[in-house]
Scaffold this active site. Structure first.
Site, PDB file in Angstrom:
ATOM      1  CB  SER A 119      -1.062   0.036   1.128  1.00 32.91           C
ATOM      2  OG  SER A 119      -1.959   1.063   1.014  1.00 32.91           O
ATOM      3  CG  ASP A 144      -2.677   3.751  -1.384  1.00 25.75           C
ATOM      4  OD1 ASP A 144      -3.374   3.630  -2.415  1.00 25.75           O
ATOM      5  OD2 ASP A 144      -2.736   3.182  -0.187  1.00 25.75           O
ATOM      6  CG  ASP A 159      -3.085  -0.567  -2.264  1.00 24.24           C
ATOM      7  OD1 ASP A 159      -2.832   0.640  -1.916  1.00 24.24           O
ATOM      8  OD2 ASP A 159      -3.634  -1.518  -1.848  1.00 24.24           O
ATOM      9  CG  ASP A 219      -6.168   0.784  -0.505  1.00 24.25           C
ATOM     10  OD1 ASP A 219      -5.373   1.465  -0.509  1.00 24.25           O
ATOM     11  OD2 ASP A 219      -6.158  -0.251   0.180  1.00 24.25           O
TER      12      ASP A 219
END
Length: 448
Positions: free
Chosen positions: A103, A241, A243, A245
């Site tokens: 992340s 960010d 990833d 999400d």
């Protein structure tokens, strides 16, 4: 039984060091196949994605080997946002989805997030079952039942159409937008979606090299989009960010618009249009008290969960609510997605600007923010707070002084060796005093 590998958001740590090693990743793949594989197909199927970290190649091959050895087929989608993996898992009828990502963490870290067949993150009992399966071990399937790995070539297009469909084609015409993709999983997909929907796009953080994910960019460095918005006279800036999400915005003046304001403006819009389920939003204890006050003034109820988007999602599912999230930028639109989706969140906010004719600053002005500070401190050991002496006493003294005009939250991170301390009050001086006091006390007691 306490989980040993899984934290609040999957398995995470330093890449190529336990538990983020090829050996463990292979065992995780085998265990996931044992626990989540079904008899709906001749073989089970898993969707496997990753972000742009160089260590993702190592983990991708190891997890794939583990799954194949237990008779599961693997649909590899390559670098894709975490919410895209969740969506593809559900839409393709797979048994599970696995995302290799850490992340917002730096490139030296990596992790493994797992989704069930319905696209939702796993409950604690399933994570415990996977850990038990790793411990138990066992032989793989016979050679005639070994799985196959396939590259899902149209995965990108499938997710693009899904995301666009959440607001309708050409819904962003007339907007000039800066997008910072953090050199991460959405580096190619986010600018493309925004352009196809009619926006003029200025790109940043779209040149991943395996080592620069989240480096001076993305949600951890929103000043980057603030600067670019001012330079290009854009209407808004979007920071994702690693990833994708999470999302953080900047308005046309380069001022940050965080998750609390995003949740609130969306909730007000949904309520005005009769779309806010139960007239309720779900947030964590980190959300600013200003959001609580503003929502109450507009007849919207707030439910509070522990920190972590998985807890927000669990409560939303239990209560049938459709808007929730975290101050950090995990925004959940349950009508569309099963997890935080930075792109879908961004699209809905931008569409709201177009539909209402209001600037982002105007939409975000619904709440007055209480002075608040959050600090994350590295700790040598995570001693349960109830077993400490000085820190609980300091927390109690803070609570006693602030009363109902403020609050303090002290929690260990679920994914890192850190303690997070939040202090919020109506006066900045009181925030400054107590955050310094609590951080000094915590450091002495946990690192001394």
């Amino acid at each position: 039984m306490k989980k040993k590998l899984f934290g609040t958001d999957g398995i995470r740590g330093e890449a190529n060091r336990y538990p983020i090693t090829a050996d463990v990743a292979l065992l995780v793949g085998q265990a996931v196949a044992r626990v989540l594989g079904t008899a709906r197909f001749r073989r089970g199927r898993a969707v496997l994605g990753k972000d742009t970290r160089i260590s993702g190649y190592m983990l991708e091959h190891a997890i794939t080997s583990g799954l194949l050895s237990m008779g599961m087929d693997v649909l590899e989608v390559g670098p894709m946002p975490t919410p895209a993996v969740a969506h593809l898992t559900r839409s393709m009828g797979a048994d599970c989805g696995i995302m290799i990502t850490a992340s917002h963490n730096p490139a030296g870290d990596n992790g493994i997030k797992i989704f069930a067949a319905d696209g939702f993150k796993l409950p604690d009992e399933v994570e415990l079952a996977i850990e038990a399966a790793i411990t138990a071990g066992g032989d793989g399937v016979t050679v005639d039942r070994i799985g196959k790995a396939y590259r899902l070539d149209d995965a990108r297009g499938r997710y693009i159409e899904f995301a666009k469909g959440s607001i309708g084609n050409h819904a962003l015409r007339g907007l000039r937008v800066v997008v910072d993709c953090a050199n991460g999983a959405a580096h190619s997909i986010a600018p493309l979606i925004l352009r196809e929907l009619g926006a003029e796009v200025i790109e940043s953080g779209v040149a991943p090299d395996g080592l620069n994910i989240n480096e001076n960019c993305g949600t951890m460095h929103p000043a980057n989009i603030g600067r670019l918005v001012r330079e290009h006279h854009a209407d808004a800036g979007i920071a994702l960010d690693g990833d994708a999400d999470r999302v953080i915005f900047c308005d046309a003046d380069g001022r940050e618009v965080n998750g609390d304001r995003i949740i609130g403006m969306v909730a007000l819009d949904f309520k005005n249009r009769g779309r806010l389920a139960g007239d309720t939003v779900v947030v964590t204890g980190m959300s600013n008290l200003g959001l609580h006050r503003a929502m109450k003034q507009h007849g919207i109820r707030i439910e509070v969960t522990d920190v972590g988007d998985r807890y927000v999602i669990e409560r939303m599912r239990e209560g049938g609510f459709n808007v929730g999230g975290e101050q950090s930028g995990h925004i959940i639109f349950m009508d569309y997605a099963t997890t935080g989706d930075g792109l879908i969140s961004a699209l809905h906010v931008l569409q709201l600007m177009v539909r209402t004719g209001k600037t982002l600053a105007e939409l975000a002005a619904f709440m007055d923010v209480f002075p608040q500070e959050i600090r994350s401190l590295p700790v040598a050991r995570k001693i349960p707070l109830a077993q400490l002496e000085a820190l609980p006493a300091a927390i109690e003294a803070c609570h006693a002084e602030l009363g109902e005009s403020g609050r303090t939250i002290v929690r260990y991170s679920g994914t890192e060796n850190k303690i997070r301390i939040l202090v919020e009050a109506e006066e900045q001086l009181r925030v400054n005093h107590w955050i310094d006091t609590l951080c000094t006390t915590a450091s002495r007691e946990l690192n001394g």
